[in-house]
Scaffold this active site. Sequence first.
Site, mmCIF file in Angstrom:
data_model
loop_
_atom_site.group_PDB
_atom_site.id
_atom_site.type_symbol
_atom_site.label_atom_id
_atom_site.label_comp_id
_atom_site.label_asym_id
_atom_site.label_seq_id
_atom_site.Cartn_x
_atom_site.Cartn_y
_atom_site.Cartn_z
ATOM 1 N N ASP A 18 -1.828 3.847 -4.891
ATOM 2 C CA ASP A 18 -2.515 2.884 -4.013
ATOM 3 C C ASP A 18 -2.016 1.620 -3.798
ATOM 4 O O ASP A 18 -1.782 1.269 -2.576
ATOM 5 C CB ASP A 18 -3.862 2.922 -4.240
ATOM 6 C CG ASP A 18 -4.733 2.071 -3.191
ATOM 7 O OD1 ASP A 18 -4.708 2.326 -2.091
ATOM 8 O OD2 ASP A 18 -5.979 1.498 -3.591
ATOM 9 N N HIS A 75 0.691 -1.208 0.111
ATOM 10 C CA HIS A 75 0.117 0.012 -0.082
ATOM 11 C C HIS A 75 0.656 1.314 0.052
ATOM 12 O O HIS A 75 1.755 1.454 0.794
ATOM 13 C CB HIS A 75 -0.886 0.105 1.196
ATOM 14 C CG HIS A 75 -1.689 1.240 1.409
ATOM 15 N ND1 HIS A 75 -2.664 1.759 0.457
ATOM 16 C CD2 HIS A 75 -1.679 2.284 2.201
ATOM 17 C CE1 HIS A 75 -3.170 2.696 0.838
ATOM 18 N NE2 HIS A 75 -2.594 3.242 1.865
ATOM 19 N N LYS A 88 -0.161 11.027 0.484
ATOM 20 C CA LYS A 88 0.562 10.209 -0.579
ATOM 21 C C LYS A 88 0.328 10.624 -2.040
ATOM 22 O O LYS A 88 1.079 11.156 -2.606
ATOM 23 C CB LYS A 88 0.815 8.724 -0.432
ATOM 24 C CG LYS A 88 1.178 8.418 1.028
ATOM 25 C CD LYS A 88 1.318 6.790 1.085
ATOM 26 C CE LYS A 88 -0.022 6.253 1.112
ATOM 27 N NZ LYS A 88 -0.828 6.579 2.048
ATOM 28 N N SER A 109 -3.188 5.616 5.823
ATOM 29 C CA SER A 109 -4.175 6.139 4.771
ATOM 30 C C SER A 109 -4.541 7.372 5.378
ATOM 31 O O SER A 109 -4.849 7.856 6.432
ATOM 32 C CB SER A 109 -5.352 5.214 4.861
ATOM 33 O OG SER A 109 -6.356 5.700 3.985
ATOM 34 N N GLY A 110 -4.616 8.429 4.177
ATOM 35 C CA GLY A 110 -5.309 9.860 4.174
ATOM 36 C C GLY A 110 -4.039 10.643 4.618
ATOM 37 O O GLY A 110 -4.358 12.116 4.967
ATOM 38 N N VAL A 111 -2.905 10.218 4.715
ATOM 39 C CA VAL A 111 -1.918 11.129 5.199
ATOM 40 C C VAL A 111 -1.151 12.153 4.011
ATOM 41 O O VAL A 111 -0.530 13.284 4.100
ATOM 42 C CB VAL A 111 -0.570 10.242 5.395
ATOM 43 C CG1 VAL A 111 0.341 9.745 4.179
ATOM 44 C CG2 VAL A 111 0.543 11.124 6.515
#
Length: 325
Positions: free
Chosen positions: A193, A154, A175, A171-173
């Site tokens: 992803d 991921h 990227k 997740s949500g940082v």
Amino acid sequence: MTNYIIGSREAERMMENKHVTVRQAAENFSLEVLIGKDELDREITKAQVRRPGLEFLNHFGFIAKGHVQILGRNEISYLRTLDADEARHRIGNMVTYDPPCIIITSNQEEPVGLLLHCGEAHIPVLRTSDSMTDLVQKLNRFLLNQLAEEIAVHGVCVNVSGIGVLLRGKSGVGKSETAHTLIGRGHRLVSDDIVVLRKLSPQTLLGTHDGSNKEFLALRSVGLLNVVRMYGRTSFQEETRIALDIELIEWEKDALNNELEVDMKFKEYMGVKIPHIQIQLQPGRDVAGLIEAAANNWYLRMQGYSAAEEFRHRLEEAFHDEEDE
């Protein structure tokens, strides 16, 4: 071969064996099928092709099986120096090792007995106009890529000025948003992803997409983008060698943010060690610029230069000069 999906906490095994069929190789390289059209689903399990040597001699049980056998000008010229019965005998020795297929290069005529032996053993015989050298290089590269041990991670994979970078983080940082900024600066997306990592050698890790996410970038509040349609063909790259593992993490108020790293840290994937750094996130920080700086700094280190070591050397020289006064 076993594939894995690596999440944020632990690896989840996907029991899926990797293989390549003769049909895939034939279609990929436009090979002419001389015999064995019903046998093209035979599996190729070895990443290196072979030119018959000992196989043309008497039976040797230690010769590795499962390799594609290539007949070039030298091999066929040798067989033509033999009488028909002896040539058939030598070909029979090669067929004994049950290769997935046999490929004749340079559009040569098949040697006497080859089609007969291979027909009885259900081994496809194919032909190409490519020379031995060209075919071996292309086929080895194709098989190595297709049969390589791989995991799916991921994250986001980008190519920054020719340097492959794997971006990871919760997740949500941010990227994908960071990747979008890098694309706007002229760099290339490889995968968003899900990043497929393939181990090509003990030192080489290749990053690519899984097919379904090719060219796509998902941005929160915006949606799914096709970067090629929006920004042109140069915004996307099929694969890249991974040189840096960069983890995006939340800002730590009391952390030491100015430490001078001399010793490189590493992240390991399938036994391959990749240089690793962490970038702390904070509103207003130019994260894409920091990634560009990290990639350029890695390149300088590969050329033998370290800014941290030079700075330390200057401090040591200044300290010694003070002692001498």
